[in-house]
Write a protein that holds these residues in place. Structure first.
Motif, PDB file in Angstrom:
ATOM      1  N   MET A 158       0.847  -1.240  -0.165  1.00 37.29           N
ATOM      2  CA  MET A 158      -0.155  -0.049   0.079  1.00 37.29           C
ATOM      3  C   MET A 158       0.891   1.096  -0.027  1.00 37.29           C
ATOM      4  O   MET A 158       1.813   1.282   0.812  1.00 37.29           O
ATOM      5  N   SER A 159       0.703   1.914  -0.921  1.00 36.60           N
ATOM      6  CA  SER A 159       1.557   3.277  -1.213  1.00 36.60           C
ATOM      7  C   SER A 159       0.789   4.378  -0.590  1.00 36.60           C
ATOM      8  O   SER A 159      -0.079   5.150  -1.173  1.00 36.60           O
ATOM      9  N   ILE A 160       1.086   4.788   0.714  1.00 34.98           N
ATOM     10  CA  ILE A 160       1.082   6.167   1.338  1.00 34.98           C
ATOM     11  C   ILE A 160       1.325   7.076   0.562  1.00 34.98           C
ATOM     12  O   ILE A 160       0.668   8.215   0.212  1.00 34.98           O
ATOM     13  N   ARG A 161       2.509   7.089   0.106  1.00 34.10           N
ATOM     14  CA  ARG A 161       3.171   8.170  -0.718  1.00 34.10           C
ATOM     15  C   ARG A 161       2.273   8.606  -1.753  1.00 34.10           C
ATOM     16  O   ARG A 161       1.864   9.773  -1.984  1.00 34.10           O
ATOM     17  N   HIS A 162       1.827   7.660  -2.674  1.00 29.21           N
ATOM     18  CA  HIS A 162       1.111   7.976  -3.731  1.00 29.21           C
ATOM     19  C   HIS A 162      -0.273   8.352  -3.677  1.00 29.21           C
ATOM     20  O   HIS A 162      -0.983   8.978  -4.161  1.00 29.21           O
ATOM     21  N   GLY A 163      -0.819   7.733  -2.501  1.00 30.98           N
ATOM     22  CA  GLY A 163      -1.996   7.984  -1.949  1.00 30.98           C
ATOM     23  C   GLY A 163      -2.224   9.462  -1.714  1.00 30.98           C
ATOM     24  O   GLY A 163      -3.189  10.104  -1.847  1.00 30.98           O
ATOM     25  N   LEU A 164      -1.234  10.031  -1.061  1.00 32.61           N
ATOM     26  CA  LEU A 164      -1.430  11.451  -0.512  1.00 32.61           C
ATOM     27  C   LEU A 164      -1.130  12.387  -1.669  1.00 32.61           C
ATOM     28  O   LEU A 164      -1.737  13.470  -1.662  1.00 32.61           O
ATOM     29  N   LEU A 165      -0.230  11.786  -2.618  1.00 32.05           N
ATOM     30  CA  LEU A 165      -0.077  12.716  -3.968  1.00 32.05           C
ATOM     31  C   LEU A 165      -1.268  12.898  -4.689  1.00 32.05           C
ATOM     32  O   LEU A 165      -1.686  13.984  -5.193  1.00 32.05           O
ATOM     33  N   ALA A 166      -2.288  11.759  -4.803  1.00 31.56           N
ATOM     34  CA  ALA A 166      -3.393  11.979  -5.520  1.00 31.56           C
ATOM     35  C   ALA A 166      -4.492  12.693  -4.816  1.00 31.56           C
ATOM     36  O   ALA A 166      -5.176  13.491  -5.398  1.00 31.56           O
ATOM     37  N   LEU A 167      -4.300  12.814  -3.329  1.00 29.55           N
ATOM     38  CA  LEU A 167      -5.247  13.926  -2.666  1.00 29.55           C
ATOM     39  C   LEU A 167      -4.863  15.227  -2.915  1.00 29.55           C
ATOM     40  O   LEU A 167      -5.882  16.203  -3.314  1.00 29.55           O
ATOM     41  N   LEU A 168      -3.486  15.317  -2.964  1.00 26.59           N
ATOM     42  CA  LEU A 168      -3.031  16.761  -3.230  1.00 26.59           C
ATOM     43  C   LEU A 168      -3.229  17.288  -4.290  1.00 26.59           C
ATOM     44  O   LEU A 168      -3.295  18.589  -4.617  1.00 26.59           O
ATOM     45  N   ASP A 169      -3.434  16.272  -5.505  1.00 26.00           N
ATOM     46  CA  ASP A 169      -3.619  16.597  -6.741  1.00 26.00           C
ATOM     47  C   ASP A 169      -4.978  17.507  -7.042  1.00 26.00           C
ATOM     48  O   ASP A 169      -5.036  18.062  -8.003  1.00 26.00           O
ATOM     49  N   GLN A 170      -5.928  17.249  -6.143  1.00 27.67           N
ATOM     50  CA  GLN A 170      -7.073  17.934  -6.136  1.00 27.67           C
ATOM     51  C   GLN A 170      -7.189  19.319  -5.389  1.00 27.67           C
ATOM     52  O   GLN A 170      -8.023  19.978  -5.359  1.00 27.67           O
ATOM     53  N   GLY A 171      -6.031  19.642  -4.801  1.00 24.96           N
ATOM     54  CA  GLY A 171      -5.913  21.138  -4.121  1.00 24.96           C
ATOM     55  C   GLY A 171      -4.978  20.776  -2.952  1.00 24.96           C
ATOM     56  O   GLY A 171      -4.957  19.652  -2.339  1.00 24.96           O
ATOM     57  N   PRO A 172      -4.566  21.999  -2.248  1.00 21.23           N
ATOM     58  CA  PRO A 172      -3.805  21.990  -1.020  1.00 21.23           C
ATOM     59  C   PRO A 172      -4.611  21.418  -0.018  1.00 21.23           C
ATOM     60  O   PRO A 172      -5.694  21.637   0.089  1.00 21.23           O
ATOM     61  N   ARG A 173      -3.803  20.753   0.797  1.00 20.70           N
ATOM     62  CA  ARG A 173      -4.463  20.137   2.296  1.00 20.70           C
ATOM     63  C   ARG A 173      -3.227  19.978   3.105  1.00 20.70           C
ATOM     64  O   ARG A 173      -2.363  20.258   2.951  1.00 20.70           O
ATOM     65  N   TYR A 174      -3.869  20.122   4.417  1.00 22.77           N
ATOM     66  CA  TYR A 174      -3.005  20.011   5.411  1.00 22.77           C
ATOM     67  C   TYR A 174      -2.928  18.475   5.985  1.00 22.77           C
ATOM     68  O   TYR A 174      -3.976  17.719   5.759  1.00 22.77           O
ATOM     69  N   GLY A 175      -1.984  17.999   7.024  1.00 27.25           N
ATOM     70  CA  GLY A 175      -1.964  16.665   7.444  1.00 27.25           C
ATOM     71  C   GLY A 175      -3.236  15.947   7.887  1.00 27.25           C
ATOM     72  O   GLY A 175      -3.598  14.870   7.559  1.00 27.25           O
ATOM     73  N   TYR A 176      -3.941  16.723   8.687  1.00 31.07           N
ATOM     74  CA  TYR A 176      -5.236  16.029   9.240  1.00 31.07           C
ATOM     75  C   TYR A 176      -6.092  15.747   8.204  1.00 31.07           C
ATOM     76  O   TYR A 176      -6.930  14.625   8.263  1.00 31.07           O
ATOM     77  N   GLN A 177      -6.299  16.487   7.281  1.00 33.18           N
ATOM     78  CA  GLN A 177      -7.156  16.660   6.130  1.00 33.18           C
ATOM     79  C   GLN A 177      -6.887  15.564   5.336  1.00 33.18           C
ATOM     80  O   GLN A 177      -7.942  14.555   5.012  1.00 33.18           O
ATOM     81  N   LEU A 178      -5.666  15.218   5.364  1.00 38.18           N
ATOM     82  CA  LEU A 178      -5.188  14.067   4.256  1.00 38.18           C
ATOM     83  C   LEU A 178      -5.415  12.686   4.698  1.00 38.18           C
ATOM     84  O   LEU A 178      -5.947  11.807   4.307  1.00 38.18           O
ATOM     85  N   ARG A 179      -5.068  12.819   6.323  1.00 38.99           N
ATOM     86  CA  ARG A 179      -5.390  11.540   6.842  1.00 38.99           C
ATOM     87  C   ARG A 179      -7.131  11.166   6.782  1.00 38.99           C
ATOM     88  O   ARG A 179      -7.203  10.090   6.740  1.00 38.99           O
ATOM     89  N   THR A 180      -7.879  12.064   7.074  1.00 39.02           N
ATOM     90  CA  THR A 180      -9.104  12.017   6.988  1.00 39.02           C
ATOM     91  C   THR A 180      -9.582  11.578   5.794  1.00 39.02           C
ATOM     92  O   THR A 180     -10.602  10.507   5.897  1.00 39.02           O
ATOM     93  N   GLU A 181      -9.091  12.125   4.684  1.00 36.22           N
ATOM     94  CA  GLU A 181      -9.775  11.753   3.336  1.00 36.22           C
ATOM     95  C   GLU A 181      -9.161  10.485   2.923  1.00 36.22           C
ATOM     96  O   GLU A 181      -9.773   9.646   2.182  1.00 36.22           O
ATOM     97  N   PHE A 182      -7.981  10.216   3.187  1.00 39.04           N
ATOM     98  CA  PHE A 182      -7.559   8.862   2.769  1.00 39.04           C
ATOM     99  C   PHE A 182      -8.131   7.690   3.388  1.00 39.04           C
ATOM    100  O   PHE A 182      -8.594   6.728   2.779  1.00 39.04           O
ATOM    101  N   GLU A 183      -8.449   7.878   4.856  1.00 36.62           N
ATOM    102  CA  GLU A 183      -9.460   6.799   5.490  1.00 36.62           C
ATOM    103  C   GLU A 183     -10.941   6.917   5.135  1.00 36.62           C
ATOM    104  O   GLU A 183     -11.294   5.886   4.762  1.00 36.62           O
ATOM    105  N   ALA A 184     -11.322   8.090   4.627  1.00 34.55           N
ATOM    106  CA  ALA A 184     -12.819   7.857   4.112  1.00 34.55           C
ATOM    107  C   ALA A 184     -12.688   7.322   2.786  1.00 34.55           C
ATOM    108  O   ALA A 184     -13.965   6.441   2.439  1.00 34.55           O
ATOM    109  N   ARG A 185     -11.786   7.585   1.973  1.00 32.07           N
ATOM    110  CA  ARG A 185     -11.824   6.861   0.588  1.00 32.07           C
ATOM    111  C   ARG A 185     -11.709   5.346   0.626  1.00 32.07           C
ATOM    112  O   ARG A 185     -11.845   4.510  -0.366  1.00 32.07           O
TER     113      ARG A 185
END
Length: 202
Positions: free
Chosen positions: A1-28
């Motif tokens: 499981m690539s956390i690195r690329h998962g975060l890049l995919a989320l950031l590709d949709q706009g700037p986010r901070y750490g807690y937002q990234l964690r929440t969206e990663f787990e939601a998806r």
């Protein structure tokens, strides 16, 4: 499981901070692979070091936002375009456990297999129930579609694991039914050594 690329995919949709990234990663992913904030910020630090993300300012509460760079987008596209390699499969704890169980004296391997099958069947029932709930909720939403795809992967993977456990049980039964190798007989006594024959004198 690539956390690195998962975060890049989320950031590709706009700037986010750490807690937002964690929440969206787990939601998806339906929290199938839970993250802690420390993992997220450690990964962001490495992405920034590699030039794939960059700081994008702070909000009024002091949250540091990150944005993907062009190099980050290029790596993300390459990740999407490249098949996941099977040359180095991830370590499977269950396969390792059974491989060790059949070689360690005193382990009831059949019991190990049956216990795992019960656990896997319960997990399969839970995944199937969650899939039904996801289909009823709002299947048109992309976030729900992402969770549905993850659930179906878990269902197929668990079904395959149960089939493999059935195969293991059959293989163990076949192995147990093999005829025992013949007992080695008593070793033959070595022939006495004789010296060279003397030629008779004429």
């Amino acid at each position: 499981m690539s956390i690195r690329h998962g975060l890049l995919a989320l950031l590709d949709q706009g700037p986010r901070y750490g807690y937002q990234l964690r929440t969206e990663f787990e939601a998806r992913t339906g929290a199938t692979w839970p993250l802690n904030v420390g993992q997220v910020y450690t990964t962001l630090g490495r992405l920034e070091r590699d030039g794939l993300v960059q700081p994008a300012g702070e909000d009024g509460e002091g949250h540091l936002f990150y944005a993907v760079t062009e190099a980050g987008r290029a790596e993300l596209r390459q990740w999407f375009d490249t098949p996941v390699p099977r040359t180095n499969p991830p370590r499977d704890e269950l396969a390792i456990k059974l491989a060790m169980a059949v070689t360690v004296p005193g382990v009831d391997v059949q019991s190990v297999v049956q216990g795992q099958r019960r656990h896997s069947m319960k997990a399969l029932q839970d995944y199937t129930r969650l899939k039904g709930q996801a289909l009823v909720a709002s299947p048109e939403q992309q976030g729900d579609l992402a969770w549905l795809l993850v659930l179906e992967q878990l269902i197929f993977q668990t079904e395959a694991e149960i089939r493999w456990l059935d195969h293991c049980e059959t293989r163990l039964a076949q192995y147990a039914a093999r005829p025992a190798p013949p007992e080695p007989g008593p070793a033959a006594a070595p022939a006495p050594k004789t010296g060279p024959r003397r030629r008779a004198r004429t």
